[in-house]
Structures are given as structure tokens and as C-alpha cells.
Design an enzyme around this catalytic site. Structure first.
Site, PDB file in Angstrom:
ATOM      1  N   LYS A 146      35.316 -13.554  -9.422  1.00 16.06           N
ATOM      2  CA  LYS A 146      35.501 -13.363  -7.979  1.00 16.06           C
ATOM      3  C   LYS A 146      35.527 -14.680  -7.211  1.00 16.06           C
ATOM      4  O   LYS A 146      36.176 -14.784  -6.171  1.00 16.06           O
ATOM      5  CB  LYS A 146      34.383 -12.463  -7.438  1.00 16.06           C
ATOM      6  CG  LYS A 146      34.401 -11.040  -7.994  1.00 16.06           C
ATOM      7  CD  LYS A 146      35.507 -10.200  -7.390  1.00 16.06           C
ATOM      8  CE  LYS A 146      35.514  -8.775  -7.941  1.00 16.06           C
ATOM      9  NZ  LYS A 146      36.676  -8.003  -7.461  1.00 16.06           N
TER      10      LYS A 146
ATOM     11  N   GLU B 163      33.852  -7.418   2.099  1.00 13.85           N
ATOM     12  CA  GLU B 163      33.189  -6.238   1.579  1.00 13.85           C
ATOM     13  C   GLU B 163      32.689  -6.573   0.185  1.00 13.85           C
ATOM     14  O   GLU B 163      33.168  -7.518  -0.438  1.00 13.85           O
ATOM     15  CB  GLU B 163      34.193  -5.092   1.469  1.00 13.85           C
ATOM     16  CG  GLU B 163      35.114  -5.140   0.234  1.00 13.85           C
ATOM     17  CD  GLU B 163      36.052  -6.326   0.182  1.00 13.85           C
ATOM     18  OE1 GLU B 163      36.310  -6.918   1.246  1.00 13.85           O
ATOM     19  OE2 GLU B 163      36.514  -6.685  -0.929  1.00 13.85           O
TER      20      GLU B 163
ATOM     21  N   SER C 144      35.182 -10.469 -17.326  1.00 14.94           N
ATOM     22  CA  SER C 144      35.252 -10.821 -15.907  1.00 14.94           C
ATOM     23  C   SER C 144      33.929 -11.298 -15.329  1.00 14.94           C
ATOM     24  O   SER C 144      33.916 -12.025 -14.344  1.00 14.94           O
ATOM     25  CB  SER C 144      35.775  -9.633 -15.105  1.00 14.94           C
ATOM     26  OG  SER C 144      34.964  -8.495 -15.331  1.00 14.94           O
TER      27      SER C 144
END
Ligand code: PLP
Lengths: 267, 415
Positions: free
Chosen positions: B102, B125, B398
Site C-alpha cells: 500500500k 479510507e 502483498s
């Protein structure tokens, strides 16, 4: 008469009488089905001349807490798109003549089927559509269907809209243009935005269509102030709040009368 | 396998989306008018930054010296032996600063705002909290005011990340509406953005939302795939060849599109996305948008047209996944389009399979994966036996599992 013509007639009459049009929003199915019908009839009797028929959606991203809660309640009580159309049919059968503009987000309408929705909406006495998350760029299919059926396509303009967008969006509107008074979401506010008159003037340079202002208008004084500078006054959250809880209908009737008087007093 | 030059692809994938932000019938801009000018501005700024050497140089400097890129690929020797089939490599996004991919996008967008836009505040968010932490981190490093919206259900299941964000100086606002998860957090972040759009950038965390977000987030995440090509071709650290299959979990789809995108033109590389199968497809308690035609249909949610889990009336369905980051009703529009082209495939792993995946990778390789990433690991159980010993799989890991320890302890109990 088509939906577009019925809406035009309302604004033409108001213009002839040198006043604006009071346009309440109703969250269909809230507080419940029977109350919804009573509220619309009551507001119709107290001077509302055009209604926004709020079809609930699970994810109303342009709405503040008041309308979020109301439409969520309507959904949990089982209100469907078909139900909302059935309610407007009943109101027409009972003799109501004010134009109805369906206001919903795109997904419920898309899931229902664009062509089918437009056909059923016309058959249910709907005169125009307002879809806040559908800009003209994405609206080709819906707009074509509405044109063919005589339904008005009402898009929104906001204080952030550029001159180029005002021209573009206005070019796709029929009936009237919905001006969002504030940079923000729905919900009653204590004051009108100071730049509202300038915003309206900016839009007026590019269109002859009637301009209706919504978002944040909550009482007769604010309604009167808006009615001096715009052709339509839209009130949603304040009426929804009034309808909430014991004695709701009486409060809606009182607020509706105050708002209608404010709108008519203006000019 | 021949590796370069790339064979002629069927389609020039890199040319998409079109000018209006559409991937075929998907994508677009479905937002209130108030936001349309901001999206136009963002598109303009982002397209300029793409070819702005100074901006790109600063971003890659920060990715190297702050994020710790490139993240390595690791040969999973014991896992490979365990399945007895294809060689398995792992792309280690868990080793990026803040513990997940991210940060690639969060830093990219935050830097874009800081350098190229007259805005001073960020809203975001978060579901799993990873995007929130990444955004809070980028905001702290660049000195930007930051507010993160998070569903209260997710706040409870990702408690350490809530504290991390606050420690980083970000204001975390709990969201009580709807299902109190990612979708509702996005609604409130968008409402904040609508209200404060003149000063505020919305730092969306996945390859979702209105144009230009799906393309912009993809581009910031594509660093994963670009590194992976180089690393796979390296005969010392890697296998010296491209993989035959790449596996990635798909929530909104940003880590998957990040690793897939640079490989799209290599048509011999299978690209497999793994959605959240939750408690199984039959009961409807899942987030496998492509796997359940009863619920997953073409629709519009939060600015984009894609597959959306919804009821017959177009109301958005409640989803379920053990992993907060995959618990979302829609999927990035580019995934839907690539799937239509037959270029990517999608499958799912259940909660139970993902938990097994957590155990498997922890014990075989000494890597505790995020619950999201564990869905990709879980798919190896099916995929590896179908492939030969001479073949190679690359899994995109991830994120790391620290944030999920609470959930994992509750589910797996005493070990
Ligand atoms: C570790 C990790 N992997 C995957 C995801 C899913 O997002 P996406 O599909 O955009 O990669 C998340 C989202 O929070 C995450 O934290």
C-alpha cells in the site's frame, strides 16, 4: 403533456405570478409507506408544486446523516424501486397533479434496467430524473431513453463547477437545473453560503432554464432568501428531520407551510 | 522460455483506459458534480507527473531510501519441495516499509499532492488499516495533515493499525454507517472530500473509484511488476526466466494489477487473481465478485462501473471475508476488463483455506503473511499440483501478518 412540459408549466406559472417554486424532497418509505403518502399529500396541500421522489440506495454518497439514516431505514423496512413507483402511481390515482422527479443513485436504476425504468417511471407518473452520481458524461443511454419518453433529465451543478462545465451540463438539462448550494453533502445548515448569489449569476450567464437551489435550506427565512434569486427552492433534510418521531406529520405540515410561505413571499 | 523481446501481444494493454477513463464497458466517472472538476485537475496533474523526470526521480529516491525498494523475490525452497512441482518464488511486498504494498501508492499520491497541487490535506479510507497506515506514514514524512476513515468493525479487528495511525499523527474517524467496514469508510471519505475538495486530496487506496484513480493507482503499484521482471530474469537471485504463472490476492485489486500490469504483454504468463471466498460461495457470505453470478453483476459503486455484489434491486450486498482488506463489494474495473479479454483469470480461497495458508507459509518459509496475502498462498494448494517441475510460479505476497495476529490467534487457538 410530457414530463418535461409539465415541469415547464409549473415554472411558467410561477414566473407569471412572479414567485418561485417550493420543491420538497421525500425519502420514499420513510418513516414508513403510509406516512410517505400522507406527507406528500399534506405538502401538496400546503403549497408544494414539484416533488423529489427519493428512491433509497444503500450507499448514498452525496447525502448527509439525516437522509442517510432515513433511506437506510426505508431499505430495512423493505422499500424497493418498484415500491417507490407504486407509491407515485397511487398518488396520481388519488388525484395529485404536481410533477414528480425521481431522485436516486445510478445503481438501483441500472439494476432495474435503464429502458425498463424509464418506461415504468413514465407509467407511474414520474416526470423527470435526478441522479446525483451520474454526470452527463456517463448518461448517454439514460438520456436517450428519457428524451424519447419525454422525461426531464436534471443534472446538478456545484459551486466548484467551472464555466466550461456549467455550459456543458446545462446543455444536457431539461426542465430545470439543480444547483447544489454548498460545496458539500445534503443536510440542513444554519446559514446560506455567502457566495450563493454569485454562483447563481455565474450559471445564469449560460442558460435560460429555471434554476432550483437545494442542499442546506432549512427554514422559511432561508427559503425566502433563496426564492429571491432562484426559480426553485428544494428542501430535503429539514423535512426528513421533521418527519422523524412522534407527531411527525404535524411538524412536516407546519414546516411545509412555513417554507411555502417563505418561497411565495419572496418577490 | 524466450524472454525478450516481448512477443507481439494481442492488444496494447498499456493504452488503456480510454480518454474518458473506460476499460471497455467498465470504469468511468460516476461521482457528484462537485467532484468532477477535482477529478479533471487530478487527471491533468497525474498525466503530467508521469513524464516529469524530476517528480519521477524524487519518487524513486523515496521508494529506495524510505520504503526500502526494491523488495526482493525469495525462492520458497521448502514450499516448492512440499508440493513437489513447480519452483515457487515470492515477491516480498511484506518487506516494504509499513509492511505491505500500500505504501507504493500512498507515497506516490501524497508526493503528487505535495509537489503538484495547491492542496494541504489528505483524506483516506482504510479496511485492513494497511492503506491507512501507509497514508499516515507518507503524510507524516511529507508533513501533510491527514484524516483516515475506518469502519468500526474493522477498527476492532485491526486494532494495532488504528494505534499506529494515531501514533503517526493521523486522525482516525470511526464510521458507524452500513456494514461499518471498508465500503462505508469509502462513503465517508468521499463525503469529506465533497465537502473539503478545495483543500483536500482523496488518497484512494486501491485500483478503484472514478477515473483517474484506477489507472493512477495501477501506475504507482506497477513498480512491483517492473522489479519482478528484472528479478525473475536474474539467474543468481531468481530463476533466470519469467514465471509461467503469477498469483495475487484481489480486494480492490491494486497489488494484483501492480504485479500483473508489466507482465500483460508476455502472453505466456498466466495471471491469476484470488478473491475472498469467505464462508463459501453458496451462502453468499464472501467477497468473490467474479465467482457468484447471483450476487456479482455489472453495476456502479463509488465512482466506477465494474462487477458489484448487489441484490436484485441494485442495493449493495454485505460482503464477508476474514481479511478486512478483501472484504469489499466491488473490484477494480481493469480486472473486469482484462478478464473479459481472457488475459487474467480469477478464483477464490475461503477463510478456512486462507488460515491454512497462513500456517503453511509461516512454517515452511518463516514468513507470516497478511490474511489477504494468505489467499494467494492458499491457491497454491490447487495450482501447484497442476503444474510441472520445470515450471515457475511467482506469488505476490502483498503484506505481512503482524496486523492480523489478533484474528489469527482467535481462529487458530492454541498451537
Ligand atoms: C496486505 C494487503 N493485501 C491486499 C489488500 C487488498 O487490496 P488490493 O486488492 O488493492 O491489493 C490489502 C488491503 O487492505 C492489504 O492490506
Amino acid at each position: 403533456m410530457t414530463g418535461v412540459e409539465r415541469i415547464q408549466a409549473v415554472f411558467a406559472r410561477a414566473r407569471a405570478e412572479q414567485r418561485a417554486v417550493f420543491m420538497p424532497y421525500q425519502a420514499m418509505g420513510y418513516p414508513d409507506r403510509a406516512a410517505t403518502l400522507e406527507i406528500i399529500r399534506t405538502l401538496g396541500d400546503t403549497g408544494a408544486e414539484l416533488f423529489e421522489i427519493g428512491i433509497p440506495h444503500s450507499d448514498p454518497l452525496a447525502d448527509g446523516p439525516t437522509i442517510q439514516t432515513a433511506t437506510y431505514t426505508a431499505l430495512t423496512q423493505g422499500t424497493t424501486v418498484a415500491d417507490c413507483l407504486a407509491m407515485t402511481r397511487e398518488l396520481r390515482a388519488a388525484g395529485m397533479t404536481q410533477p414528480f422527479c425521481a431522485m436516486t443513485y445510478y445503481n438501483p436504476l441500472f439494476a432495474y434496467g435503464v429502458q425498463r425504468f424509464v418506461a415504468d417511471a413514465v407509467a407511474s407518473g414520474i416526470d423527470g430524473l435526478i441522479v446525483p452520481d451520474l454526470p452527463p458524461e456517463e448518461s448517454e443511454e439514460l438520456e436517450a431513453a428519457c428524451r424519447a419518453a419525454g422525461l426531464a433529465t436534471i443534472y446538478l451543478l456545484a459551486p466548484t463547477s467551472t464555466e466550461a462545465r456549467i455550459r456543458f451540463v446545462a446543455g444536457h438539462c431539461t426542465g430545470f437545473i439543480y444547483l447544489v448550494s454548498v460545496t458539500g453533502i445534503t443536510g440542513a445548515r444554519t446559514e446560506l453560503p455567502p457566495d450563493l448569489a454569485a454562483f447563481i449569476a455565474r450559471v445564469r450567464k449560460h442558460t435560460d432554464l429555471p434554476l432550483a437551489v437545494g442542499f442546506g435550506i432549512g427554514d422559511g427565512a432561508q427559503a425566502a432568501a433563496v426564492a429571491q434569486i432562484a426559480e426553485g427552492v428544494i428542501v430535503g433534510s429539514a423535512l426528513v428531520k421533521a418527519a422523524t418521531g412522534e407527531g411527525g406529520l404535524a411538524r412536516v405540515a407546519a414546516l411545509g407551510a412555513e417554507l411555502a410561505a417563505g418561497v411565495k413571499r419572496a418577490r | 522460455m524466450a524472454v525478450s523481446p516481448a512477443p507481439q501481444p494481442k492488444l496494447n494493454y498499456a493504452a488503456w483506459p480510454d480518454e474518458a477513463g473506460h476499460f471497455g464497458p467498465y470504469g468511468g466517472k460516476f461521482v457528484p458534480e462537485t467532484l468532477m472538476p477535482a477529478l479533471d485537475e487530478l487527471e491533468e496533474v497525474y498525466l503530467k507527473a508521469k513524464s516529469d523526470k524530476e517528480f519521477q526521480a524524487e519518487l524513486s529516491f523515496l521508494l529506495r531510501t524510505f520504503v526500502g525498494r526494491p523488495t526482493p523475490i525469495t525462492y520458497a525452497r521448502r514450499l516448492t519441495e512440499h508440493f513437489g512441482g513447480p519452483r515457487i518464488y515470492i515477491k516480498r511486498e511484506d518487506l516494504a516499509h509499513t509492511g505491505a504494498h500500500k505504501i507504493n501508492n500512498a507515497l506516490g499520491q501524497a508526493l503528487l499532492m505535495k509537489r503538484k497541487m495547491a492542496k494541504t490535506r489528505i483524506v483516506a479510507e482504510t479496511g485492513a488499516g494497511q492503506h491507512g497506515v501507509a497514508t499516515a506514514t507518507a503524510a507524516a514524512m511529507l508533513g501533510i495533515e491527514c484524516v483516515v476513515y475506518m469502519g468500526t468493525v474493522d477498527m476492532a479487528r485491526q486494532e494495532p493499525n488504528v494505534y499506529r495511525m494515531r501514533l503517526l499523527g493521523t486522525e482516525v474517524r470511526g464510521v458507524e454507517s452500513g456494514s461499518k467496514t471498508l465500503k462505508d469508510a469509502i462513503n465517508d471519505a468521499i463525503r469529506d472530500w465533497v465537502t473539503n475538495v478545495r483543500t483536500t486530496h482523496y488518497l484512494l487506496g486501491s485500483a478503484l473509484g472514478p477515473h483517474p484513480y484506477p489507472a493512477m493507482v495501477r501506475d504507482f503499484q506497477s513498480v512491483i511488476g517492473r522489479e519482478a521482471i528484472r528479478q525473475m530474469l536474474d539467474p543468481v537471485d531468481g530463476p533466470g526466466r519469467l514465471p509461467d504463472a503469477i498469483v495475487a490476492c484481489v480486494g480492490g485489486g491494486s497489488n494484483a494489477i501492480g504485479i500483473f500490469h508489466p507482465f500483460l504483454e508476455y502472453e505466456s504468463v498466466r495471471l491469476i487473481g484470488v478473491e475472498a471466498g469467505g464462508r463459501g460461495i453458496e451462502g453468499g457470505e464472501h467477497a468473490a465478485r467474479f465467482a457468484d453470478p447471483k450476487l456479482g453483476r455489472l453495476g456502479v459503486l463509488q465512482g466506477t462501473k465494474s462487477y458489484v455484489m448487489q441484490d436484485a434491486d441494485g442495493q449493495i450486498a454485505l460482503t464477508h471475508s476474514i481479511s478486512a482488506g478483501l472484504d469489499y463489494a466491488s473490484v477494480g474495473p481493469e480486472h473486469a476488463w482484462l478478464r473479459d479479454q481472457g488475459r487474467t483469470e480469477y478464483t477464490y480461497a475461503t477463510d478456512e483455506a486462507a488460515l491454512e495458508g497462513v500456517k503453511l507459509l509461516s512454517r515452511m518459509e518463516g514468513i507470516i503473511p497478511a490474511l489477504e496475502s494468505a489467499h494467494a498462498i492458499a491457491h497454491l494448494v490447487e495450482l501447484a499440483p497442476q503444474m510441472g517441475k520445470d515450471e515457475v510460479i511467482l506469488v505476490n505476497l502483498s503484506g505481512r501478518g503482524d496486523k492480523d495476529l489478533g484474528t489469527i490467534m482467535k481462529e487458530l487457538g492454541n498451537l
